[in-house]
Design an enzyme around this catalytic site. Structure first.
Site, short mmCIF file in Angstrom:
data_model
loop_
_atom_site.label_atom_id
_atom_site.label_comp_id
_atom_site.label_asym_id
_atom_site.label_seq_id
_atom_site.Cartn_x
_atom_site.Cartn_y
_atom_site.Cartn_z
N ILE A 57 32.83 42.10 11.40
CA ILE A 57 33.47 42.06 10.08
C ILE A 57 34.87 42.68 10.23
O ILE A 57 35.01 43.73 10.86
CB ILE A 57 32.64 42.88 9.07
CG1 ILE A 57 31.20 42.36 9.02
CG2 ILE A 57 33.28 42.86 7.68
CD1 ILE A 57 31.05 40.94 8.52
N HIS A 73 32.45 28.39 9.09
CA HIS A 73 31.08 28.83 8.78
C HIS A 73 30.16 27.61 8.78
O HIS A 73 30.53 26.57 8.22
CB HIS A 73 31.03 29.56 7.42
CG HIS A 73 29.67 30.07 7.10
ND1 HIS A 73 29.15 31.22 7.68
CD2 HIS A 73 28.71 29.58 6.29
CE1 HIS A 73 27.91 31.40 7.23
NE2 HIS A 73 27.63 30.44 6.38
C1 GRF Z 1 29.21 28.29 15.17
O1 GRF Z 1 28.00 27.83 14.63
C2 GRF Z 1 30.09 28.80 14.07
O2 GRF Z 1 29.95 28.12 12.86
C3 GRF Z 1 29.60 30.18 13.88
O3 GRF Z 1 29.27 30.64 15.18
C4 GRF Z 1 29.02 29.54 16.01
C5 GRF Z 1 30.01 29.59 17.13
O4 GRF Z 1 29.74 28.64 18.02
N1 GRF Z 1 30.60 30.96 13.23
P1 GRF Z 1 30.71 28.55 19.31
O5 GRF Z 1 30.74 29.92 19.95
O6 GRF Z 1 32.07 28.14 18.82
O7 GRF Z 1 30.06 27.51 20.17
#
Ligand code: GRF
Length: 207
Positions: free
Chosen positions: A92, A109
Site C-alpha cells: 500500500i 486491478h
Molecule cells: C495481476 O493479476 C494484476 O491484476 C494484479 O497482480 C497480478 C500481477 O500479475 N495486480 P503479473 O505479476 O503482472 O503477472
C-alpha cells in the site's frame, strides 16, 4: 518521451506486456526502472533481460513504510519519472507518495471496480470471490491511485464473461490476458496525453 517506473511484486506478465508494447513501438515511452518489494519476483528477470535498471527494496530494511516510500520517491525523482505503474505491486502506498504523484500513478486491478476490490482483494482471492458470487461478467480495471485502496478515478475497463464451466483458475487466466491489453491501452493513452477528466472522472479520449 515519457519516463516510466514500474513497481512489481510477482511474475511480471503485465510488465512484460509494457516492455513488448514499447519494443513494438505501440507505446512511446521508456521504462527507466523496475522496483520490486520481493527478491524472487520474476519480473526482475524480465527487466534485466531488457537491460532495464532494477531495484529490490525489502521492507525489513526500513524502519517504516514512510522511510520505505521515501527511498522509492528518491529513485523516481532521480530519474525524473512521469508515470508510476503498479503492475501487481502488493504494497500500500503512503499518502506522501500518492500526493507527490497525484494522477501519475496507475494501477491495474483484476476485477471490474468497484466490485471485488479493496483491502484483501488481490490475486486469486479476487477470482475466488467472483466465482462464489455467481456474477456473469468480471474483468480488469485501470485506475489512478489515490489514498484509498483500489478506489481512485477509473480510467478504463475490459470485461470477461464468466461461463458455467469456469473456475477461479480459468477466470484468472482470461482476466490476465485482458489486463495486458488494458494496461498497454491505458499507458499509451497517458503517454499521448489522451486521458481527460470530467468532475474527477477519468476518460480516455477516443480518436
Ligand atoms: C495481476 O493479476 C494484476 O491484476 C494484479 O497482480 C497480478 C500481477 O500479475 N495486480 P503479473 O505479476 O503482472 O503477472
Amino acid at each position: 518521451m515519457k519516463k516510466l517506473a514500474v513497481l512489481i511484486s510477482g511474475g511480471g506478465t503485465n510488465l512484460q506486456a509494457i516492455i513488448d508494447a514499447i519494443n513494438n513501438k505501440i507505446i512511446d515511452a521508456k521504462i527507466e526502472i523496475v522496483i520490486s518489494n520481493k527478491e524472487n519476483a520474476y519480473g526482475l528477470v524480465r527487466a534485466k533481460k531488457e537491460s532495464i535498471d532494477t531495484l529490490c527494496l525489502l521492507k525489513r530494511n526500513y524502519d517504516s513504510l514512510i522511510d520505505y516510500d521515501k527511498q522509492i520517491i528518491s529513485e523516481l525523482q532521480k530519474r525524473d519519472i512521469d508515470l508510476v505503474v503498479l503492475a501487481g505491486y502488493l504494497n500500500i502506498l503512503t499518502k506522501d507518495f500518492i500526493s507527490l504523484y497525484d494522477k501519475k500513478i496507475i494501477n491495474i486491478h483484476p476485477s471490474l471496480i468497484p466490485s471485488f476490490c479493496g483491502y484483501g482483494y488481490y490475486g486469486e482471492k479476487v477470482h475466488k470471490a467472483v466465482i462464489k458470487s455467481g456474477v456473469k461478467f468480471t474483468g480488469a480495471t485501470t485506475h489512478f491511485v489515490d489514498e484509498n485502496i483500489d478506489a481512485g478515478a477509473i480510467i478504463s475497463q475490459e470485461i470477461v464473461k464468466v461461463d458455467f464451466e469456469d473456475d477461479y483458475k480459468s477466470i484468472a487466466k482470461k482476466v490476465l490476458e485482458k489486463e495486458h491489453i488494458l494496461l498497454v491501452k491505458t499507458i499509451k493513452a497517458f503517454c499521448e496525453d489522451k486521458i481527460i477528466f470530467d468532475n474527477n472522472k477519468a476518460f480516455i479520449k477516443e480518436d
